[in-house]
Scaffold this motif. Structure first.
Motif, PDB file in Angstrom:
ATOM      1  N   ALA A 184       5.919 -17.236 -10.728  1.00 34.97           N
ATOM      2  CA  ALA A 184       5.323 -15.998 -10.228  1.00 34.97           C
ATOM      3  C   ALA A 184       6.394 -14.956  -9.905  1.00 34.97           C
ATOM      4  CB  ALA A 184       4.485 -16.291  -8.987  1.00 34.97           C
ATOM      5  N   ILE A 185       7.479 -15.397  -9.279  1.00 35.95           N
ATOM      6  CA  ILE A 185       8.549 -14.459  -8.933  1.00 35.95           C
ATOM      7  C   ILE A 185       9.212 -13.919 -10.196  1.00 35.95           C
ATOM      8  CG2 ILE A 185      10.795 -14.197  -7.809  1.00 35.95           C
ATOM      9  CD1 ILE A 185       9.921 -16.343  -5.810  1.00 35.95           C
ATOM     10  N   ASP A 186       9.573 -14.802 -11.105  1.00 40.33           N
ATOM     11  CA  ASP A 186      10.271 -14.376 -12.317  1.00 40.33           C
ATOM     12  C   ASP A 186       9.411 -13.460 -13.170  1.00 40.33           C
ATOM     13  OD1 ASP A 186      12.397 -15.867 -11.455  1.00 40.33           O
ATOM     14  OD2 ASP A 186      12.069 -17.533 -12.843  1.00 40.33           O
ATOM     15  N   THR A 187       8.100 -13.687 -13.192  1.00 37.32           N
ATOM     16  CA  THR A 187       7.184 -12.820 -13.932  1.00 37.32           C
ATOM     17  C   THR A 187       7.113 -11.450 -13.283  1.00 37.32           C
ATOM     18  OG1 THR A 187       5.850 -14.686 -14.696  1.00 37.32           O
ATOM     19  CG2 THR A 187       4.807 -12.515 -14.711  1.00 37.32           C
ATOM     20  N   ALA A 188       7.019 -11.423 -11.944  1.00 42.81           N
ATOM     21  CA  ALA A 188       6.930 -10.148 -11.229  1.00 42.81           C
ATOM     22  C   ALA A 188       8.208  -9.326 -11.392  1.00 42.81           C
ATOM     23  CB  ALA A 188       6.650 -10.402  -9.752  1.00 42.81           C
ATOM     24  N   ILE A 189       9.353  -9.989 -11.405  1.00 43.08           N
ATOM     25  CA  ILE A 189      10.629  -9.288 -11.561  1.00 43.08           C
ATOM     26  C   ILE A 189      10.676  -8.520 -12.874  1.00 43.08           C
ATOM     27  CG2 ILE A 189      13.094  -9.682 -12.007  1.00 43.08           C
ATOM     28  CD1 ILE A 189      13.026 -11.863  -9.879  1.00 43.08           C
TER      29      ILE A 189
ATOM     30  N   ARG B 118       0.827  -1.212   0.000  1.00 44.70           N
ATOM     31  CA  ARG B 118       0.000   0.000   0.000  1.00 44.70           C
ATOM     32  C   ARG B 118       0.856   1.255   0.000  1.00 44.70           C
ATOM     33  NH1 ARG B 118      -2.949  -2.815   3.994  1.00 44.70           N
ATOM     34  NH2 ARG B 118      -2.069  -1.459   5.600  1.00 44.70           N
ATOM     35  N   GLN B 119       1.995   1.203   0.683  1.00 45.49           N
ATOM     36  CA  GLN B 119       2.895   2.344   0.732  1.00 45.49           C
ATOM     37  C   GLN B 119       3.524   2.607  -0.636  1.00 45.49           C
ATOM     38  OE1 GLN B 119       4.046   4.517   3.267  1.00 45.49           O
ATOM     39  NE2 GLN B 119       2.324   3.803   4.512  1.00 45.49           N
ATOM     40  N   CYS B 120       3.839   1.546  -1.361  1.00 43.43           N
ATOM     41  CA  CYS B 120       4.552   1.672  -2.639  1.00 43.43           C
ATOM     42  C   CYS B 120       3.838   0.855  -3.722  1.00 43.43           C
ATOM     43  CB  CYS B 120       5.996   1.197  -2.496  1.00 43.43           C
ATOM     44  SG  CYS B 120       6.882   1.859  -1.070  1.00 43.43           S
ATOM     45  N   PRO B 121       2.613   1.195  -4.062  1.00 45.96           N
ATOM     46  CA  PRO B 121       1.828   0.354  -4.967  1.00 45.96           C
ATOM     47  C   PRO B 121       2.392   0.266  -6.378  1.00 45.96           C
ATOM     48  CG  PRO B 121       0.719   2.445  -4.573  1.00 45.96           C
ATOM     49  CD  PRO B 121       1.867   2.381  -3.617  1.00 45.96           C
ATOM     50  N   GLU B 122       3.132   1.286  -6.810  1.00 50.01           N
ATOM     51  CA  GLU B 122       3.655   1.289  -8.173  1.00 50.01           C
ATOM     52  C   GLU B 122       4.954   0.509  -8.313  1.00 50.01           C
ATOM     53  OE1 GLU B 122       1.862   2.569 -10.548  1.00 50.01           O
ATOM     54  OE2 GLU B 122       0.373   3.272  -9.098  1.00 50.01           O
ATOM     55  N   THR B 123       5.675   0.350  -7.216  1.00 53.69           N
ATOM     56  CA  THR B 123       7.013  -0.233  -7.318  1.00 53.69           C
ATOM     57  C   THR B 123       7.163  -1.565  -6.589  1.00 53.69           C
ATOM     58  OG1 THR B 123       7.714   1.117  -5.420  1.00 53.69           O
ATOM     59  CG2 THR B 123       8.146   1.998  -7.621  1.00 53.69           C
ATOM     60  N   VAL B 124       6.144  -1.977  -5.832  1.00 55.73           N
ATOM     61  CA  VAL B 124       6.218  -3.221  -5.063  1.00 55.73           C
ATOM     62  C   VAL B 124       5.192  -4.227  -5.593  1.00 55.73           C
ATOM     63  CG1 VAL B 124       5.848  -4.288  -2.805  1.00 55.73           C
ATOM     64  CG2 VAL B 124       7.090  -2.119  -2.970  1.00 55.73           C
ATOM     65  N   ALA B 125       5.672  -5.423  -5.928  1.00 55.66           N
ATOM     66  CA  ALA B 125       4.784  -6.526  -6.330  1.00 55.66           C
ATOM     67  C   ALA B 125       4.726  -7.523  -5.183  1.00 55.66           C
ATOM     68  CB  ALA B 125       5.314  -7.198  -7.589  1.00 55.66           C
ATOM     69  N   LEU B 126       3.535  -8.061  -4.933  1.00 59.14           N
ATOM     70  CA  LEU B 126       3.319  -8.920  -3.766  1.00 59.14           C
ATOM     71  C   LEU B 126       2.933 -10.324  -4.200  1.00 59.14           C
ATOM     72  CD1 LEU B 126       3.158  -9.027  -0.706  1.00 59.14           C
ATOM     73  CD2 LEU B 126       0.835  -8.107  -0.832  1.00 59.14           C
ATOM     74  N   ILE B 127       3.634 -11.321  -3.645  1.00 58.71           N
ATOM     75  CA  ILE B 127       3.346 -12.725  -3.936  1.00 58.71           C
ATOM     76  C   ILE B 127       3.092 -13.441  -2.616  1.00 58.71           C
ATOM     77  CG2 ILE B 127       4.284 -14.908  -4.806  1.00 58.71           C
ATOM     78  CD1 ILE B 127       5.939 -13.252  -6.785  1.00 58.71           C
ATOM     79  N   HIS B 128       1.937 -14.116  -2.519  1.00 55.28           N
ATOM     80  CA  HIS B 128       1.590 -14.876  -1.317  1.00 55.28           C
ATOM     81  C   HIS B 128       1.819 -16.368  -1.592  1.00 55.28           C
ATOM     82  CE1 HIS B 128      -0.305 -11.315   0.409  1.00 55.28           C
ATOM     83  NE2 HIS B 128      -0.951 -11.148  -0.736  1.00 55.28           N
ATOM     84  N   LEU B 129       2.640 -16.996  -0.776  1.00 51.63           N
ATOM     85  CA  LEU B 129       2.844 -18.435  -0.945  1.00 51.63           C
ATOM     86  C   LEU B 129       1.556 -19.213  -0.718  1.00 51.63           C
ATOM     87  CD1 LEU B 129       6.347 -19.057   0.690  1.00 51.63           C
ATOM     88  CD2 LEU B 129       5.770 -18.764  -1.729  1.00 51.63           C
ATOM     89  N   ASP B 130       0.633 -18.653   0.049  1.00 50.74           N
ATOM     90  CA  ASP B 130      -0.652 -19.317   0.284  1.00 50.74           C
ATOM     91  C   ASP B 130      -1.427 -19.525  -1.021  1.00 50.74           C
ATOM     92  OD1 ASP B 130      -0.196 -19.509   2.960  1.00 50.74           O
ATOM     93  OD2 ASP B 130      -1.727 -18.075   3.582  1.00 50.74           O
ATOM     94  N   ASP B 131      -1.093 -18.739  -2.041  1.00 47.04           N
ATOM     95  CA  ASP B 131      -1.770 -18.867  -3.334  1.00 47.04           C
ATOM     96  C   ASP B 131      -1.144 -19.948  -4.211  1.00 47.04           C
ATOM     97  OD1 ASP B 131      -3.451 -16.763  -2.666  1.00 47.04           O
ATOM     98  OD2 ASP B 131      -2.175 -15.254  -3.619  1.00 47.04           O
TER      99      ASP B 131
END
Length: 204
Positions: A76-81, A24-37
């Protein structure tokens, strides 16, 4: 170069709260991945690690890293990077500091530490609120497998962390403590990856 931050900790320790607050603090520059997904399909008994719930049903063992689909996590990580504008990929989950697919990519590593009794109380309240689950079942599952799984697969990963946060504090306090660790990534020129820092521990 996009950085990867791994955020681990026990169930209901506060790791998801921290990750959401950061995004929420950095919505444009931070991508979030949940292992629960990224657990294997719960209906496929040929994948993952299975156990018997306290109510006698065979269930996927959500507290075992072998139930995570690492191939999906890696993708998921490689795509987000590669996502334009993303400077930091945050991977949060029980096994963020134990899965090779995460550890091999995470230059920044955090463990959210919260006493077992507080984590258990938070989990039971969450189960009541979201699933209307009988607290007795939650407690029996904790005593039967949850406690041992945490001690075996989660708690030891604390040693791999660069920074240990107090999960009993609020999200603001955790963010304040986290920022010195991730600020070099969020402010680095393109193509520059800051060196991994040494371990630090935040106390309220």
């Amino acid at each position: 170069m996009t950085g990867v931050l791994a955020v681990a900790g026990g169930t209901a320790s506060g790791k998801s709260t921290l990750a959401y607050a950061l995004s929420r603090q950095c919505p444009e520059t931070v991508a979030l991945i949940h292992l629960d997904d990224h657990y294997v399909p719960a209906h496929d008994p040929l994948q993952g690690v299975w156990t018997v719930s306290a109510d006698g049903h065979a269930v996927l063992d959500w507290n075992h890293p072998g139930s995570i689909d690492e191939r999906a996590v890696t993708q998921a990580i490689d795509t987000a990077i590669l996502r334009p504008g993303v400077l930091l990929v945050v991977v949060e989950g029980l096994f963020a500091l134990s899965l090779p697919s995460v550890l091999g990519r995470a230059a920044l590593r955090v463990y959210v530490e919260t006493p077992d009794d507080i984590r258990l109380a938070r989990k039971i309240l969450r189960k009541i609120d979201t699933q209307r689950q009988d607290p007795r079942l939650s407690l029996c599952n904790y005593l039967q497998t949850g406690r041992d799984r945490h001690a075996t697969h989660v708690a030891p990963t604390r040693a791999a962390a660069d920074l240990i946060l107090d999960g009993t504090t609020g999200e603001t306090e955790m963010l304040v403590a986290l920022m010195p660790l991730i600020a070099p990534v969020l402010t680095s020129p393109p193509g520059v990856c800051p060196a991994r820092p040494g371990p630090r521990c935040f106390a309220p």
